[in-house]
Design an enzyme around this catalytic site. Structure first.
Site, short mmCIF file in Angstrom:
data_model
loop_
_atom_site.label_atom_id
_atom_site.label_comp_id
_atom_site.label_asym_id
_atom_site.label_seq_id
_atom_site.Cartn_x
_atom_site.Cartn_y
_atom_site.Cartn_z
N PRO A 156 -5.29 42.80 -27.72
CA PRO A 156 -4.13 43.41 -27.96
C PRO A 156 -3.20 43.10 -29.15
O PRO A 156 -2.03 42.33 -29.07
CB PRO A 156 -3.21 43.00 -26.72
CG PRO A 156 -3.91 41.88 -26.19
CD PRO A 156 -5.25 41.87 -26.73
N CYS A 157 -3.82 43.41 -30.46
CA CYS A 157 -2.98 43.04 -31.69
C CYS A 157 -1.71 43.60 -31.86
O CYS A 157 -0.97 43.12 -32.71
CB CYS A 157 -3.96 43.55 -32.74
SG CYS A 157 -4.43 45.27 -32.86
#
Length: 166
Positions: free
Chosen positions: A126-127
């Site tokens: 989940p950048c």
């Protein structure tokens, strides 16, 4: 729905290619079982097909745990692997700065930013939860996607927490 057969040594695997919507964006996903090989945001209509149900629920605004979906690609180097593992630990609705992640791993914030920009499976890694000190930071193909994902998580985390308190 498109299926491709991949061969790894003597192993055969079906790779499913599908898409779903997130706002005005199409989200293209290549996956097999609980392993995701590619996530890509696009404005143009991609090939139709299924996506992992958890990912579909997440993009529909439900607070689900995507950590059960595994990235199907190896990171390019040890430091990127460490960064990706650390980013996967950021909980739904929370954020960490590039500098915080860098400090934990003994590297620089720019290295963290480079790793995020090369992430082949956003949402699974989940950048979007990694932000700069002064704002959301970058996201490809459009930083507005990052803002929308973070806002969705904040709203749904509050709603989910309020419902579980009843």
């Amino acid at each position: 729905m498109q299926y491709r057969i991949l061969y790894r040594g003597d192993e055969t695997m079906e790779l499913i290619s599908g898409s779903t919507r997130f706002g005005f964006w199409f989200v293209e996903v290549r996956w097999s079982g609980d392993t995701v090989y590619r996530v890509r945001f696009s404005r143009t209509r991609p090939e139709e097909g299924p996506v992992p149900p958890l990912l579909q629920q997440y993009l529909a605004g439900r607070p689900v745990d995507l950590s059960v979906l595994k990235p199907g690609v190896s990171p390019p180097g040890e430091i990127y692997g460490a960064i990706y593992r650390e980013v996967r630990n950021i909980p739904y609705g929370a954020t960490a700065t590039y500098g915080e992640i860098a400090g934990l791993l003994g590297t620089g914030p720019r290295v963290v930013g480079q790793a995020m920009s090369r992430n082949p499976v956003p949402l699974i890694i989940p950048c979007h939860r990694v932000v700069s000190r002064s704002g959301p930071g970058g996201f490809s193909p459009d930083p507005e996607i990052k803002v929308q994902l973070l806002e969705m998580e904040r709203k749904n985390k509050k709603r989910f927490t309020a419902e579980s308190d009843r």
